[in-house]
Design an enzyme around this catalytic site. Structure first.
Site, PDB file in Angstrom:
ATOM      1  N   GLU A  40      -2.449  21.263  45.115  1.00 58.30           N
ATOM      2  CA  GLU A  40      -3.119  20.237  46.061  1.00 58.30           C
ATOM      3  C   GLU A  40      -4.167  19.234  45.256  1.00 58.30           C
ATOM      4  O   GLU A  40      -4.857  19.759  44.326  1.00 58.30           O
ATOM      5  CB  GLU A  40      -3.861  21.176  46.840  1.00 58.30           C
ATOM      6  CG  GLU A  40      -3.714  20.378  48.665  1.00 58.30           C
ATOM      7  CD  GLU A  40      -2.063  20.501  49.145  1.00 58.30           C
ATOM      8  OE1 GLU A  40      -1.537  19.553  48.621  1.00 58.30           O
ATOM      9  OE2 GLU A  40      -1.817  21.585  49.302  1.00 58.30           O
ATOM     10  N   ASP A  43      -1.124  16.016  42.315  1.00 64.98           N
ATOM     11  CA  ASP A  43      -0.175  14.758  42.061  1.00 64.98           C
ATOM     12  C   ASP A  43      -0.550  13.673  41.375  1.00 64.98           C
ATOM     13  O   ASP A  43       0.042  13.045  40.383  1.00 64.98           O
ATOM     14  CB  ASP A  43       0.652  14.465  43.163  1.00 64.98           C
ATOM     15  CG  ASP A  43       0.136  14.289  44.519  1.00 64.98           C
ATOM     16  OD1 ASP A  43      -1.149  13.869  44.717  1.00 64.98           O
ATOM     17  OD2 ASP A  43       0.848  13.507  45.527  1.00 64.98           O
ATOM     18  N   GLY A 128      -1.353  13.321  61.389  1.00 66.25           N
ATOM     19  CA  GLY A 128      -2.743  13.764  60.908  1.00 66.25           C
ATOM     20  C   GLY A 128      -2.740  15.200  60.591  1.00 66.25           C
ATOM     21  O   GLY A 128      -3.970  15.670  60.788  1.00 66.25           O
ATOM     22  N   GLY A 130      -1.453  17.002  57.965  1.00 66.77           N
ATOM     23  CA  GLY A 130      -1.331  17.418  56.756  1.00 66.77           C
ATOM     24  C   GLY A 130       0.094  17.831  56.342  1.00 66.77           C
ATOM     25  O   GLY A 130       0.528  18.546  55.046  1.00 66.77           O
ATOM     26  N   SER A 132       2.425  15.554  56.281  1.00 62.97           N
ATOM     27  CA  SER A 132       3.140  14.379  55.727  1.00 62.97           C
ATOM     28  C   SER A 132       3.977  13.606  56.626  1.00 62.97           C
ATOM     29  O   SER A 132       5.000  13.314  56.450  1.00 62.97           O
ATOM     30  CB  SER A 132       3.831  14.587  54.541  1.00 62.97           C
ATOM     31  OG  SER A 132       4.015  13.600  53.449  1.00 62.97           O
ATOM     32  N   SER A 133       3.493  13.304  57.824  1.00 65.19           N
ATOM     33  CA  SER A 133       4.293  12.654  58.659  1.00 65.19           C
ATOM     34  C   SER A 133       4.479  11.066  58.173  1.00 65.19           C
ATOM     35  O   SER A 133       5.544  10.274  58.359  1.00 65.19           O
ATOM     36  CB  SER A 133       3.404  12.337  60.338  1.00 65.19           C
ATOM     37  OG  SER A 133       2.304  12.073  59.822  1.00 65.19           O
ATOM     38  N   GLU A 166       2.484   2.766  50.698  1.00 64.04           N
ATOM     39  CA  GLU A 166       1.270   3.549  51.424  1.00 64.04           C
ATOM     40  C   GLU A 166      -0.175   3.088  50.517  1.00 64.04           C
ATOM     41  O   GLU A 166      -0.841   3.007  51.117  1.00 64.04           O
ATOM     42  CB  GLU A 166       1.597   4.956  51.247  1.00 64.04           C
ATOM     43  CG  GLU A 166       0.630   5.673  52.111  1.00 64.04           C
ATOM     44  CD  GLU A 166       0.827   7.046  52.719  1.00 64.04           C
ATOM     45  OE1 GLU A 166       2.257   7.338  52.685  1.00 64.04           O
ATOM     46  OE2 GLU A 166       0.144   7.687  52.793  1.00 64.04           O
ATOM     47  N   ASP A 178       4.762  13.513  48.270  1.00 65.85           N
ATOM     48  CA  ASP A 178       5.077  13.623  49.896  1.00 65.85           C
ATOM     49  C   ASP A 178       6.448  12.801  49.814  1.00 65.85           C
ATOM     50  O   ASP A 178       7.373  13.415  50.518  1.00 65.85           O
ATOM     51  CB  ASP A 178       4.151  13.043  50.964  1.00 65.85           C
ATOM     52  CG  ASP A 178       2.839  13.615  50.629  1.00 65.85           C
ATOM     53  OD1 ASP A 178       2.809  14.837  49.993  1.00 65.85           O
ATOM     54  OD2 ASP A 178       1.802  13.226  51.295  1.00 65.85           O
ATOM     55  N   TYR A 227     -10.298  11.026  50.464  1.00 67.33           N
ATOM     56  CA  TYR A 227      -9.244  11.087  49.507  1.00 67.33           C
ATOM     57  C   TYR A 227      -9.364   9.940  48.374  1.00 67.33           C
ATOM     58  O   TYR A 227      -9.111  10.378  47.155  1.00 67.33           O
ATOM     59  CB  TYR A 227      -7.859  10.741  50.117  1.00 67.33           C
ATOM     60  CG  TYR A 227      -6.968  11.103  49.502  1.00 67.33           C
ATOM     61  CD1 TYR A 227      -6.061  12.326  49.753  1.00 67.33           C
ATOM     62  CD2 TYR A 227      -6.051  10.065  48.877  1.00 67.33           C
ATOM     63  CE1 TYR A 227      -5.149  12.629  48.725  1.00 67.33           C
ATOM     64  CE2 TYR A 227      -5.008  10.122  48.041  1.00 67.33           C
ATOM     65  CZ  TYR A 227      -4.358  11.626  48.066  1.00 67.33           C
ATOM     66  OH  TYR A 227      -3.360  11.657  47.332  1.00 67.33           O
TER      67      TYR A 227
HETATM   68  C1  GLA Z   1      -1.713  13.818  50.611  1.00 66.09           C
HETATM   69  C2  GLA Z   1      -1.156  12.898  49.968  1.00 66.09           C
HETATM   70  C3  GLA Z   1      -0.348  13.687  48.621  1.00 66.09           C
HETATM   71  C4  GLA Z   1      -1.382  14.510  47.928  1.00 66.09           C
HETATM   72  C5  GLA Z   1      -1.868  15.531  48.720  1.00 66.09           C
HETATM   73  C6  GLA Z   1      -2.789  16.440  48.284  1.00 66.09           C
HETATM   74  O1  GLA Z   1      -0.793  14.507  51.045  1.00 66.09           O
HETATM   75  O2  GLA Z   1      -0.474  11.923  50.438  1.00 66.09           O
HETATM   76  O3  GLA Z   1       0.039  12.614  47.608  1.00 66.09           O
HETATM   77  O4  GLA Z   1      -2.197  13.948  47.167  1.00 66.09           O
HETATM   78  O5  GLA Z   1      -2.690  14.666  49.984  1.00 66.09           O
HETATM   79  O6  GLA Z   1      -2.469  17.373  47.559  1.00 66.09           O
END
Ligand code: GLA
Length: 398
Positions: A40, A43, A128, A130, A132-133, A166, A178, A227
């Site tokens: 996590e 990336d 929202g 986590g 990855s919608s 994005e 994602d 973030y």
């Molecule tokens: C979100 C971002 C990803 C990654 C994660 C954390 O999902 O879209 O690119 O950085 O957070 O691992």
């Protein structure tokens, strides 16, 4: 044979809804959300991740138009938006269509001339949470827009352009994980992805464990700022560490030993952020080997270490995520539990022995609700294939 996810739309439903809305018969594309097993916030540091695509998707029905307009119906918002492909930057952003319009913008910016079309967008991935919608919307839209315009594009290029949408249109500086896994997911597998080379290796998931996701029901939509701050802190860490190691480009290039040796170069918080990223990269590589060997004991330990590091060093967890992991850890048959995705709410990922799933769902749901007053959504997911064109079966069946 795996059972269809009951939370998922069917292609037939999307076709019917499209026709009811636009009066024509669409082509349909699907792109999955994902759950990240470990790795996590690595990336965007050129590091390693281990996500799996899941059997919850965004669905896009599409029919070309004679003009250069996109008419987008976003089912999750019950809202229709119209935008001219020749005036994308002037478009006043609406949350219901920011991702699809951003994708059109990124494709056009890359020199791909699109055609106008009607789009019906319906997402199964909870927003929202986590999972990855956003990437699922981006990738499904990209496939639809490209197909209608008759453009062939390599899947990794699709992922990179969706990331660009994005980053530069929506304004979230996400990494590539994602979008990549939504494009390249493999059923029953996670992918060990090197986010620098974009080389991926399929890692089989344990046949004796289910992927169970627990949604804290705390939305992470206030997290965009934090973030972007974490990203900036990592960049600051690299800048400072370069005085000792001029050749490093990203935290991916730093080992634990090097970080400790030059710890005095970094202010406390920056050290903590770097410590998370450097150790998390090491955990991902260990975890991939442990999955390949079926070493569930090591996987459990690495998932726990990852969660603690995200909580203490990276500070992207929250009370509800910590509680969900703690409750999961005291259940029978749990082989690993941690927060998944960007953090500040959303979901945990749990590896649970098949026979223990039902009691796990009941006990964790009960205990979490008792302690927070929130009723969590808890369910098993299957590791699924990446994005694809789908064919609706008449009558709304699969
Ligand atoms: C979100 C971002 C990803 C990654 C994660 C954390 O999902 O879209 O690119 O950085 O957070 O691992």
């Amino acid at each position: 044979m795996t059972m269809p996810n009951p939370r998922s739309h069917t292609p037939g439903e999307i076709a019917q809804k499209f026709t009811a809305h636009f009066g024509t018969k669409p082509e349909i594309y699907r792109a999955p959300g994902r759950v990240n097993l470990i790795g996590e916030h690595t990336d965007y540091n050129d590091g390693f991740v281990l996500p799996a695509a899941v059997d919850l998707s965004c669905w896009v029905g599409v029919v070309p138009r004679g003009d250069r307009k996109l008419v987008i119906y976003a089912e999750n918002y019950s809202e229709e938006v119209e935008v001219d492909l020749d005036a994308l930057t002037a478009w006043v952003k609406r949350p219901s269509a920011a991702y699809p319009v951003g994708v059109a913008w990124a494709l056009e910016q890359a020199g791909h001339r699109l055609r106008g079309c009607d789009l019906y967008i319906a997402g199964d991935v909870p927003m929202g949470s986590g999972l990855s919608s956003s990437a699922s919307i981006e990738v499904a839209t990209a496939l639809a827009l490209l197909e209608v315009a008759g453009i062939q594009l390599d899947r990794t290029q699709v992922a990179l352009l969706c990331q660009r949408a994005e980053n530069d249109f929506v304004g979230a500086r996400c990494g590539i994980m994602d979008q990549f896994i939504s494009c390249h997911g493999k059923a029953e597998h996670a992918l060990l992805l090197d986010c620098r080379s974009l080389h991926a290796r399929a890692i089989p998931l344990p046949a004796d464990a289910a992927l169970v996701v627990c949604n804290t029901m705390v939305k992470h939509n206030l997290a965009a700022n934090e973030y972007n701050n974490r990203r900036a802190e990592c960049e600051e860490g690299v800048r400072l560490l370069k005085t000792a190691f001029p050749a490093i480009v990203a935290l991916r290039d730093v080992t634990s030993a090097q970080l400790e040796q030059h710890r005095q170069l970094l202010p406390g918080k920056i050290y903590q952020r770097c410590h998370h990223v450097v150790t998390e990269n090491e955990r991902v590589l260990h975890a991939a080997t442990a999955f390949e060997k079926g070493d569930l004991f090591t996987i459990a330990r690495l998932m726990a270490d990852s969660h603690n590091s995200l909580r203490d060093d990276y500070e992207v967890s929250c009370r509800e995520l910590d509680l969900m992991v703690e409750i999961a850890g005291s259940q029978k048959g749990v082989l690993g539990a941690r927060m998944t995705g960007g953090g500040f709410g959303g979901c945990t990922v749990n590896l649970v022995e098949h026979a223990a799933v039902e009691p796990f769902v009941a006990a964790v749901g009960r205990e979490y609700q008792k302690r927070t007053g929130l009723k969590p959504d808890i369910y098993s997911l299957e590791a699924a294939e990446g994005a694809e064109a789908v064919v609706p079966v008449p009558g709304g069946l699969r």
